[in-house]
Design a protein around this motif. Structure first.
Motif, short mmCIF file in Angstrom:
data_model
loop_
_atom_site.label_atom_id
_atom_site.label_comp_id
_atom_site.label_asym_id
_atom_site.label_seq_id
_atom_site.Cartn_x
_atom_site.Cartn_y
_atom_site.Cartn_z
N THR A 59 14.15 23.80 -45.02
CA THR A 59 12.59 24.08 -46.07
C THR A 59 12.65 22.87 -47.14
O THR A 59 13.33 22.77 -47.52
N GLU A 69 13.80 29.07 -42.95
CA GLU A 69 13.75 29.96 -42.75
C GLU A 69 13.10 30.72 -41.20
O GLU A 69 12.89 32.36 -40.86
N CYS A 70 12.97 30.05 -40.08
CA CYS A 70 12.08 30.08 -39.11
C CYS A 70 12.06 29.65 -38.33
O CYS A 70 12.13 27.87 -38.98
N ASN A 71 12.00 29.70 -36.64
CA ASN A 71 11.62 28.57 -35.82
C ASN A 71 9.90 28.26 -35.49
O ASN A 71 9.11 28.95 -36.15
N GLU A 72 9.85 27.20 -35.86
CA GLU A 72 8.75 25.97 -35.52
C GLU A 72 7.64 27.06 -34.77
O GLU A 72 8.13 26.86 -33.74
N ASP A 119 6.56 29.49 -34.59
CA ASP A 119 6.00 30.87 -34.97
C ASP A 119 5.69 31.45 -34.94
O ASP A 119 4.84 31.40 -36.36
N GLU A 171 0.90 35.04 -40.76
CA GLU A 171 1.23 33.86 -40.38
C GLU A 171 2.28 33.55 -39.39
O GLU A 171 2.81 33.49 -38.24
N CYS A 188 5.03 30.39 -38.89
CA CYS A 188 5.60 28.25 -39.00
C CYS A 188 6.20 27.45 -39.01
O CYS A 188 5.87 27.09 -37.25
N TRP A 203 6.89 30.41 -43.40
CA TRP A 203 6.02 30.55 -42.90
C TRP A 203 4.81 30.66 -44.11
O TRP A 203 4.36 30.14 -45.36
N HIS A 262 -1.39 27.85 -44.28
CA HIS A 262 -0.89 26.80 -43.29
C HIS A 262 -2.57 26.18 -42.24
O HIS A 262 -2.02 24.30 -42.14
#
Length: 868
Positions: free
Chosen positions: A292, A352-355, A357, A372, A374, A379, A420
């Motif tokens: 990140t 912090e998250c999977n692309e 998601d 939200e 990812c 996020w 995003h």
């Protein structure tokens, strides 16, 4: 020691602006029209006292030896140089020739009071202390030690190098002598920041590039040059970095700090204008991080050096390999304030998250909330621009829900939002939200209060399951109950607002009924069959499937049960708020029971006080058009939770698609539906509260609430930002095309085309005009517009049919000079009705020939044909 000598020199040397020629001490020397540089030396035109008169010195034969003698008279200087750039003086002119070791100019060979020299040849000197070691070099007037104007030390003084023939090989030798191993860059015409005159030591320097010292290179001779002062100065950059590299400085750890980028061999800062997470991502990836990245603005500056900005208005897409590949305003072009607009980053190797998601946050249940997604390991929110049920369906399907989905606009946001995506457009068949079209990752035009949300549901019928349908979101709607493998609507004939059934339904769905009111609302009968059981819930029941049941004759059921688990008490029934702790809910927007008012005041904190405040006026989701002459044209109103309210057009997307949906819901033909933009004042001003806003229909919906819209109560029709009365939507629906354009006039119902009932086209319908006050001037304007002779205009009582069309216009006032009837002033028709105006216009103005044939004065009676 050098400071002491500087003080001594200040006491001894006389620098003057010449005002007179008399003097008293024979042989004394002074410098005129010069400068005094503390600790360095003095410069000026040489003047000497002879025969009690100040005189100047001719430059014939004036050289270093003569300058050295003159400087020795002025103080304890180490070096002297002759100069002629201090202008001409006045008085007598003298000439001297010295060996260099004399105690004063009068001890040298001299020719006093010469007549072969002129004042434009008056000489000067520069007397200075030893400042450096012989043949040393240094860089000055630069913002870093590796960058600046080249100076070399000769005869104890620093002097510049002329740029004639200056190139990279010369710069390479300078950088080597300074101990810098970076790439050398030759600079031509380097800017001079010093405030004292330059002295050139070298010109026409020509190095091979292999020399250890600049003094080893070929040149034109020490002090020999033909350069213009401050205009032809050589400089170098001894590179301190590799081109387009980035680094972090002034950070707490090695993973964070102020961003610097290398251009032309030097580090420079990046301005934080428009700096965001996409820019930070590129920097971190360039530095080798794969996790990140967080963008920082106004990063602290710990260096004592003056900052230089290389980049401003950086706009990365996020997939660039180098920061230099991103769009920006141009290298060195910026409008940033030094010391408080530095861009920074925090880099990490963690994600912090999977692309791609998605998740829901800030909701009241696990299946509703703010969307939200990812991207780049972070996020981020989605803006609600054009957010509709197709986008919501993709999100809910990606999350594993298989039931109806509801888009939520203007969901509760926060000051920490990172957008995003914006302007998302899904076809509805995509498996992931990232597959839908959008503006581009991180590209948006959204405020903090515009994040998109969804409500997801499951339709799999599991025995005893309950969910809500037919509402504008999952927290309100008709109760659907799974019984014997089939979804049923539940009869609510015996339910009321004080019963326990609504509470149990909402608690079964996961709502906290100690905070939010549970209200029974009529959401229509729906298409599901009525459950052949009556359901009654006790005060201690917490699950709907545990309520007691009894057989029910469904033919006796008056309406299906609906509940609102997130009730909003409107001002229609909210009468007790003034009794709550001395506070009142004064907002005409309504308040959320048990929580704060949307904009003003406080709502009752005691749920029991407001639980029964709901008064039902209409069926939730119904629409109507008001203020028009017919029920097919007027201001749009929507029934929200049993109360009529206005629909705000702020931030909406109002066009034919929305008008078609409204007309379709009202049962009118959608072919002629349209939004009125002009002259909507005639439909009056709404006294209703706004209930929703940001409406966007695609045209295929059957009801307005199926369109994308804000949550109920979130409409942004605030009088603080908009003229509240100008935010109504006026829609016209009609069953057939009437063949007229607004403003047209006609005569109808008469025996000829020039006689008849006066009608005007409004909202594409023909309607009459009141006869009250209608006079000849008004009639003549109409006749002229219809191409009849205006002089023949007259008001008649008949024979016309006066009851065929509605009345659109009340009293009319024309001056007679108007080109069309629409230019005349007029009022709305009176509420009690009126008689309709009829006129006769005589002949067409295009055929002014009068008939001359004589007609009989009586007409014979026509015979009725006999029956065959």
């Amino acid at each position: 020691m050098q400071v002491l000598r500087g003080i001594s020199f200040l006491l001894l040397v006389q620098i003057v602006v010449v005002t007179g020629q008399e003097c008293s001490e024979e042989g004394v020397v002074r410098l005129a029209d010069g400068v005094n540089v503390d600790g360095v030396g003095v410069y000026g035109r040489v003047e000497i006292c002879i025969n009690q008169q100040w005189g100047t010195v001719c430059d014939d034969g004036w050289d270093v030896a003569e300058a050295r003698v003159a400087c020795s008279q002025l103080g304890d200087f180490d070096f002297a140089n002759p100069f002629t750039e201090y202008g001409g003086g006045s008085g007598r002119i003298h000439s001297f020739s010295c060996a260099g070791n004399e105690n004063g100019l009068l001890n040298c060979s001299s020719d006093l009071d010469v007549d072969y020299c002129y004042h434009f040849k008056d000489v000067g000197v520069r007397c200075y202390y030893a400042q450096c070691n012989e043949t040393d070099v240094r860089l000055v007037d630069g913002r870093t030690p590796n960058y600046g104007r080249v100076e070399i030390c000769f005869v104890g003084g620093w002097g510049s190098v002329c740029n004639d023939g200056w190139d990279e090989r010369d710069a390479e030798v300078v950088c080597r002598q300074l101990g810098c191993d970076g790439r050398p860059i030759a600079l031509i015409n380097y800017p001079v920041l010093s405030n004292y005159p330059l002295q050139y030591h070298l010109d026409d320097v020509e190095c091979s590039g292999s020399e250890d010292m600049l003094s080893d290179c070929a040149h034109g001779g020490i002090g020999v040059h033909d350069c213009m002062e401050m205009a032809e100065v050589a400089g170098v950059i001894c590179s301190e970095c590799n081109e387009t590299d980035v680094r972090l400085v002034d950070g707490v750890t090695s993973d964070d700090g102020r961003v610097e980028i290398c251009f032309s061999g030097l580090w420079g800062s990046v301005c934080d204008d428009s700096w965001d997470y996409r820019d930070a991502r590129v920097v971190c990836q360039q530095l080798g991080y794969n996790g990140t990245s967080v963008a920082l603005s106004s990063h602290r500056v710990l260096t004592d050096e003056s900052l230089f900005y290389y980049l401003d208005d950086v706009d990365c897409r996020g997939n660039e390999n180098l920061l230099s590949q991103c769009e920006h305003g141009g290298v060195g072009i910026h409008n940033c304030g030094v010391g408080h607009q530095e861009a920074g980053v925090i880099c990490s190797n963690a994600v912090e998250c999977n692309e791609t998601d998605v998740r829901l946050v800030a909701g009241t249940t696990p299946y509703d909330g703010l969307v939200e997604i990812c991207l780049y390991g972070l996020w981020g929110s989605v803006c609600d621009t054009r957010w509709d049920y197709r986008d919501a369906g993709v999100v809910c399907r990606q999350l594993g829900y298989d039931g109806p989905s509801y888009p939520l606009l203007s969901h509760d946001g926060s000051s920490e939002l990172r957008y995003h995506l914006d302007d998302v457009h899904c076809e509805g068949t995509e498996s992931s939200l990232s597959d839908c079209s959008h503006r581009g990752i991180g590209v948006h035009y959204c405020y903090l209060y515009e994040p998109a949300g969804v409500v997801c549901t499951n339709v799999t019928c599991i025995e005893g399951a309950v969910h809500l349908v037919g509402g504008d979101d999952v927290s309100r709607g008709r109760v659907a109950y799974c019984y014997n493998g089939t979804w049923y609507s539940v009869c609510a004939s015996d339910w009321d607002t004080t019963g326990e059934e609504a509470r149990v339904v909402c608690e079964t769905l996961g709502y906290d009924t100690s905070y939010y009111a549970s209200v029974v609302v009529n959401y229509g009968r729906g298409t599901d069959p009525i459950l052949p059981l009556s359901i009654e819930c006790g005060s201690g029941t917490s699950a709907f499937s545990d309520c007691s049941t009894a057989e029910l004759d469904v033919s006796q059921c008056s309406h299906a049960a609906g509940v609102d688990c997130f009730a909003i008490c409107t001002t229609v029934g909210l009468t007790d708020c003034s009794q709550c702790n001395g506070e009142s809910c004064t907002s005409h927007y309504g308040c959320r029971c048990g929580s704060d008012c949307f904009f003003y005041g406080k709502c009752c904190p005691d749920i029991s006080v407001t639980k029964n405040c709901f008064v039902e006026e209409c069926e939730h989701g119904a629409v109507r058009l008001v203020g028009g002459l017919t029920d097919s044209t007027g201001r749009l109103e929507l029934c929200a939770l049993g109360v009529w309210g206005k629909v705000c057009n702020a931030f909406g997307y109002w066009g034919p698609d929305t008008a078609r949906v409204v007309c379709r819901q009202l049962g009118f033909s959608e072919d002629g539906a349209y939004i009125l933009k002009d002259d909507i004042e005639r439909f009056g001003t709404s006294d209703k509260d706004a209930v929703i806003g940001k409406v966007h229909c695609i045209g295929t919906e059957s009801r307005l609430l199926e369109c994308s819209h804000s949550s109920i109560g979130f409409h942004y029709c605030s009088p603080y930002y908009f003229d509240y009365d100008e935010l109504d939507i006026v829609i016209s629906c009609y069953d057939e095309v009437r063949g007229c354009e607004d403003g047209e006039v006609r005569l109808d119902g008469g025996f000829t085309s020039s006689t008849g009932r006066m009608e005007v086209c409004m909202d594409r319908r023909w309607g009459g005009v009141c006869s009250d006050g209608f006079n000849v001037k008004d009639a003549r304007v109409v006749c002229s517009e219809l191409d009849f002779n205006p002089g023949d205009g007259a008001i008649i009582e008949g024979p016309v049919t006066l009851e065929a069309s509605p009345v659109f216009v009340g009293s009319v006032t024309c001056t007679g000079s108007e080109q069309s009837f629409s230019e005349c002033s007029h009022d709305r028709p009176p509420s009690g009705g009126c008689s309709v105006a009829a006129i006769s216009c005589g002949m067409s103005s295009s055929n002014q020939t009068r008939c001359t044939q004589t007609f009989p004065t009586s007409v014979p009676e026509l015979q009725r044909p006999t029956d065959m």
